[in-house]
Scaffold this motif. Structure first.
Motif, short mmCIF file in Angstrom:
data_model
loop_
_atom_site.label_atom_id
_atom_site.label_comp_id
_atom_site.label_asym_id
_atom_site.label_seq_id
_atom_site.Cartn_x
_atom_site.Cartn_y
_atom_site.Cartn_z
N PRO A 1 0.85 -1.19 0.00
CA PRO A 1 0.00 0.00 0.00
C PRO A 1 0.88 1.24 0.00
O PRO A 1 1.75 1.38 0.85
CB PRO A 1 -0.79 -0.12 1.29
N SER A 2 0.69 2.11 -0.99
CA SER A 2 1.66 3.18 -1.21
C SER A 2 1.61 4.26 -0.14
O SER A 2 2.64 4.77 0.27
CB SER A 2 1.46 3.79 -2.59
N LEU A 3 0.41 4.62 0.33
CA LEU A 3 0.35 5.72 1.29
C LEU A 3 1.08 5.37 2.59
O LEU A 3 1.92 6.15 3.06
CB LEU A 3 -1.10 6.12 1.55
N PRO A 4 0.80 4.20 3.19
CA PRO A 4 1.58 3.84 4.38
C PRO A 4 3.08 3.82 4.12
O PRO A 4 3.86 4.26 4.96
CB PRO A 4 1.07 2.44 4.72
N LEU A 5 3.45 3.38 2.93
CA LEU A 5 4.87 3.34 2.59
C LEU A 5 5.46 4.75 2.58
O LEU A 5 6.52 5.01 3.15
CB LEU A 5 5.05 2.67 1.22
N ILE A 6 4.74 5.67 1.95
CA ILE A 6 5.21 7.05 1.92
C ILE A 6 5.29 7.60 3.34
O ILE A 6 6.25 8.27 3.72
CB ILE A 6 4.26 7.92 1.05
#
Ligand SMILES: Nc1ncnc2c1ncn2[C@@H]1O[C@H](COP(=O)(O)OP(=O)(O)OP(=O)(O)O)[C@@H](O)[C@H]1O
Ligand SMILES: [Mg+2]
Lengths: 324, 288, 321
Positions: free
Chosen positions: B130-135
């Motif tokens: 999941p990109s948002l948690p990664l960011i």
């Protein structure tokens, strides 16, 4: 290969992926400029406690050894102590996981239950007003700024109309009281409805548009012409031949959309004060509670990976050509 | 050039695509308005300008067409400034991720074998996260938040979908006779990639950029809203965060509505344009 | 008595470049129990005729006029539901490139049962038995009924498709290049199979192919198509003994012997015309060795020239016979 071997195979891949993610997290937090121990050691801790953690995580040893300690600790679920809460990180994330699973899985399932039939219908009635309307409506929610939309929903339905609670997952009084199981479940449902509706509205367009495109591709296939030439009724052609086959690419794409959906999940949890992993992650980062942030992230990643495994199994079940 | 005109005519026939274009034009006007407003009066500076008579949030008035925020700053000027930030963030982050994605896809598709396996493995892992948690987690580890660092993170994370598509396209191009002919005539890999393959995949990269802009704007706004953005920049997400944290959400509709609606409309517009371009590039989507 | 009578059929495809008149004024009839062959180069409109009869044209296909009389009823005036009841039950189509004609996610036997049950009230048991019978008829092992299409070879799939087409005992079978996707040996087997079945059931057959030698083996009469038009129509023997149209003559001369090696046709110099802008007058005139002035100006009439022999050509007049 049988189904068991297939699942084992996939589990192996998941383990490798998790290993890579863990390594990445380790490097991310140790290689940063500044004092890396500040991200592992709570500045407010008494010296004895610091010493204990130093030992547990091998912080006085070389980086390579630290890494091995880190892997071992992660593997055993020892994520350290929270900087912010009095509990261990493991206890916290254990508590936060079920709410996330509840909200996220119901939203994904519900959005597919709505999106797939809609996508099927608008592909079948290509060029109709319905198609245009559903596409515009769906796309708007697909690209809407989620926190804002969530706030508006709370404003209208909770604040103005008073239909739903402002946020949270339970009413503490109800859960403290001795009222039996049913009112408690009802209480959770009551809290769930609004965030669930918001998430479903945000997600359904993805599956609807995928299904539409996939269905349009499928309708061009030769076997659809065969089905017509057989003299099957339109309804049967649409459902048993077109939609059934169009499902396959949609299930494949499910893998990608799950990760995407989780982004929305994190924001929605924050807005609705839903006590899940996403909200925990955001708060942990804001509180500089790094151990909790890492664990929350790792768990979110595991959640997606396992959801993907389920999608793969579903695909294998739907497509007879797959021999696992 | 003739092809451009033909494609533009196709685009013009796409009602949703044109709608997107008009929405974008509107916000471009807002971008232009940004630097003009503070020239009219100092109090229209988005970050520091304060109306001497107003020190709290007020509803729209003649001096402040969209009202003021909790410190009495003009919401319209903030909105105009936010438009510039949104375009900047969206386009530069999308550009970065499309460049990386194109490169990775080209190399993986063209060289195949182990290179391909490794790169695609990486792509798949990044794609399933999941990109948002990664960011969020990367931003947290980096500590201090600056707009360009955030843009960098978004760009570094957004490339996998482009890489996949470009790889598939490269694979199919590689089999075409003209590539074979170039190879037989002794062209180097570099020349084949830059001269023969790249021109054929650039439209696709461009298409993915429009989708990338949508994702980047949403990501930056999300970070800002969560309080993880650059506090020295007036972006739309930041405006919403101020509104939220100062407790004005349910009291100041004139303040909540504009930034959120702007984010949603701009991303919607880019997405619509992307879809329209997609239909031009892939004629199969257009067939009736 | 003729089972099918196509009268002055005209249809076109709408495309972004304009109208493609794929079938332009075609008339022919097929008698009960007869096998008619339709031959012509790629793109001359053969498949389009088949799809028009089935009323299964793609969405951009438009019928412009004409009649298709099947057992004296005009198919073009039937509504969709009446038409659906005809398809598969009274008229069956085996269409071109049929390797993908079976749905990959359903068992082949089920796909045939489904066709039977769409037209006849029949229990699952009885339908199963019918499919078993059909499998034996087309030379397939009934044990394969429960398998999926990807478990069949190309030839087996084609046999299954023939079984499917015959599942409701249709009166008319249209086979549109049923063997193009197969290798030569299998092709031969499949054609023999179709012929055997045609004789056995007294089927009326329309057989479409590029390959005139193949048609000659299969059919009692032949229609030659060129650029959306039927240019010559005659009983097979008559056509081979005295081909009248220059195009037919060209076709036949490229086949030194019917029994000789099979080749694709396009030995006649020049290109197949573009149906967006077909040549004026006789569409064959730019390639015709005998073209006269009138050929470029006036369309030749399609007329009967002898018993059962029809032709559209300015260069052939009754006195020349
Ligand atoms: N869906 C369509 N849209 C537009 N044009 C079409 C369509 N289908 C067929 N055509 C055109 O109509 C003409 C006749 O096509 P048709 O498929 O009937 O030819 P055919 O004789 O069956 O050729 P082949 O031997 O290659 O199968 C061709 O010029 C073709 O390009
Ligand atoms: Mg054909």
């Amino acid at each position: 290969m049988n189904l068991g071997r297939f699942i084992l195979n996939r589990l192996g891949q998941i383990v490798i992926t998790l290993f890579i993610i863990t390594t990445f997290l380790f490097l991310l937090f140790r290689m940063m400029p500044g004092d890396p121990t500040s991200m592992i050691l709570d500045p407010k801790m008494p010296p004895e406690a610091k010493e204990l953690i130093r030992k547990e995580f091998g912080l006085d040893k070389p980086l390579m050894v630290q890494y091995l300690y880190y892997l071992k600790n992660t593997l055993t679920g020892n994520f350290g102590k929270s900087f912010y809460y009095p509990e261990t990180v493991l206890e916290i994330v254990k508590r936060k996981l079920p709410p996330t699973i509840l909200l996220f899985t119901t939203a994904v399932i519900l959005s597919y239950l709505i999106g797939l039939p809609l996508g099927k219908t608008i592909a079948w009635r290509r060029g109709s007003r319905l198609e245009m309307g559903a596409t515009v409506f769906g796309l708007f929610f697909y690209t809407v700024f989620i926190p804002w939309f969530g706030l508006i929903a709370i404003w209208v339905f909770s604040y103005r109309l008073g239909w739903f609670p402002i946020g949270g997952m339970l009413t503490p009084e109800v859960w403290a009281a001795d009222v039996g199981l049913f009112p408690k479940i009802w209480d959770v449902l009551y809290h769930l409805i609004l965030p669930l509706s918001v998430l479903t509205l945000l997600f359904f367009a993805g599956s609807m548009l995928l299904m539409r495109n996939s269905m349009l591709e499928t309708l061009r296939e030769d076997y659809i012409l065969t089905a017509r030439a057989k003299g099957l009724p339109e309804r049967v052609i649409k459902n048993r031949h077109a939609a059934r086959n169009a499902m396959l690419p949609v299930v494949t794409a499910l893998t990608l959309s799950l990760a995407f959906s989780l982004n929305g999940g994190v924001l929605t949890e924050t807005i609705f004060s839903w006590p899940g992993l996403g909200k925990a992650l955001v708060e942990a980062v804001l509180n500089h509670d790094y151990p909790l942030a890492q664990a929350a992230f790792l768990l979110l990643a595991i959640l997606v990976l396992f959801a993907n495994l389920l999608a793969d199994i579903l695909y294998a079940y739907l497509d007879p050509r797959i021999k696992y | 050039m003739g092809r451009f005109k033909e494609n533009f005519n196709l685009f013009r026939k796409n009602r949703l695509g044109m709608t997107g274009l008009f929405i974008l034009l509107f916000f471009l006007l807002l971008v232009i308005l940004g630097p003009i407003l503070p020239r009219i009066d100092e109090m229209y500076r988005p970050m520091t300008g304060v109306d001497k008579e107003i020190l709290w949030s007020t509803p729209p008035s003649r001096a402040h067409l969209l009202g003021t925020d909790f410190m009495g700053r003009d919401i319209l000027s903030q909105l105009a400034h936010g438009a510039r930030i949104a375009f900047m963030v969206g386009i530069s982050a999308a550009l970065a991720s499309v460049l990386i994605g194109t490169l990775v896809g080209l190399v993986a598709g063209y060289f195949g074998r182990l290179t391909d396996t490794l790169l695609m493995r990486l792509t798949d892992i990044l794609l399933t996260l999941p990109s948002l948690p990664l960011i969020i987690i990367i931003a947290a580890a980096l500590g201090k938040q600056s707009l360009w660092i955030i843009v960098g993170i978004i760009g570094l994370i957004g490339w996998p979908s482009t890489a996949r598509v470009i790889r598939a396209q490269t694979l199919s191009l590689k089999e075409r006779p003209f590539i074979e002919a170039a190879r037989v005539s002794g062209a180097s890999n570099f020349r084949i990639i830059t001269r023969h393959i790249a021109p054929n995949i650039l439209p696709l990269s461009f298409l993915y950029m429009t989708f990338g802009v949508t994702g980047a704007i949403l990501a930056e706004a999300g970070l800002s809203f969560l309080g993880l953005g650059d506090p020295s920049v007036v972006s739309w997400g930041m405006m919403l965060q101020w509104c939220f944290t100062t407790g004005h959400t349910f009291r100041a509709p004139y303040w909540v509505l504009p930034p959120g609606l702007s984010i949603s409309l701009v991303t919607f517009a880019f997405y619509l344009i992307g879809r329209a371009l997609d239909e031009i590039i892939n004629p199969r989507l257009r067939e009736r | 008595m003729s089972l099918l009578e196509v009268k002055n059929l005209r249809m076109c495809y709408q495309t972004s470049q304009g109208l493609i008149k794929a079938v332009d004024g075609v008339s022919f009839e097929v008698k009960k129990g007869e096998a008619l062959g339709l031959v012509g180069e790629s793109g001359c409109g053969k498949s389009t005729i088949a799809l028009s009869i089935m009323r299964l044209l793609p969405p951009n296909g438009r019928l412009l006029g004409g009649e298709i009389l099947f057992a004296d009823e005009d198919l073009l005036t039937k509504d969709e539901e009446e038409m659906r009841k005809m398809r598969g039950r009274r008229i069956s189509l085996i269409f071109q490139a049929a390797l993908n004609a079976l749905n990959p996610v359903h068992r082949v036997g089920d796909q045939i049962i489904e066709a039977i049950q769409a037209h006849e009230r029949m229990g699952k048991e009885e339908a199963l038995r019918r499919v078993e019978e059909l499998y034996r008829l087309v030379g397939l092992d009934p044990g394969m009924m429960g398998s999926f299409p990807h478990q069949y070879s190309g030839g087996m799939k084609q046999r299954a498709i023939i079984a499917l087409a015959l599942s409701c005992n249709p009166e008319l079978l249209i086979a549109d290049e049923p063997t193009t996707a197969l290798d030569v040996i299998i092709q031969d087997q499949i054609i023999k199979e179709i012929l055997k079945l045609q004789k056995e059931f007294n089927l009326t057959l329309i057989y479409i192919s590029h390959d005139i030698s193949l048609i000659a083996e299969t059919c009692s009469s032949i229609g030659i198509m060129y650029a959306g038009k039927l240019v010559e129509y005659a009983p097979t023997i008559a056509l081979f003994q005295s081909p009248l149209h220059p195009y037919t003559q060209g076709l036949l001369s490229s086949y030194p012997s019917i029994k000789g090696p099979k080749r694709r046709i396009s030995p006649i110099p020049g290109e197949v015309p573009n149906l967006l802008h077909p040549p004026s007058g006789c569409r064959f005139h730019p390639r015709c060795p005998r073209a006269k002035e009138i050929c470029g100006k006036e369309e030749p009439k399609y007329r009967r020239i002898k018993e059962d022999h029809y032709i559209a050509c300015h260069c052939v007049n009754n006195s020349a016979l």
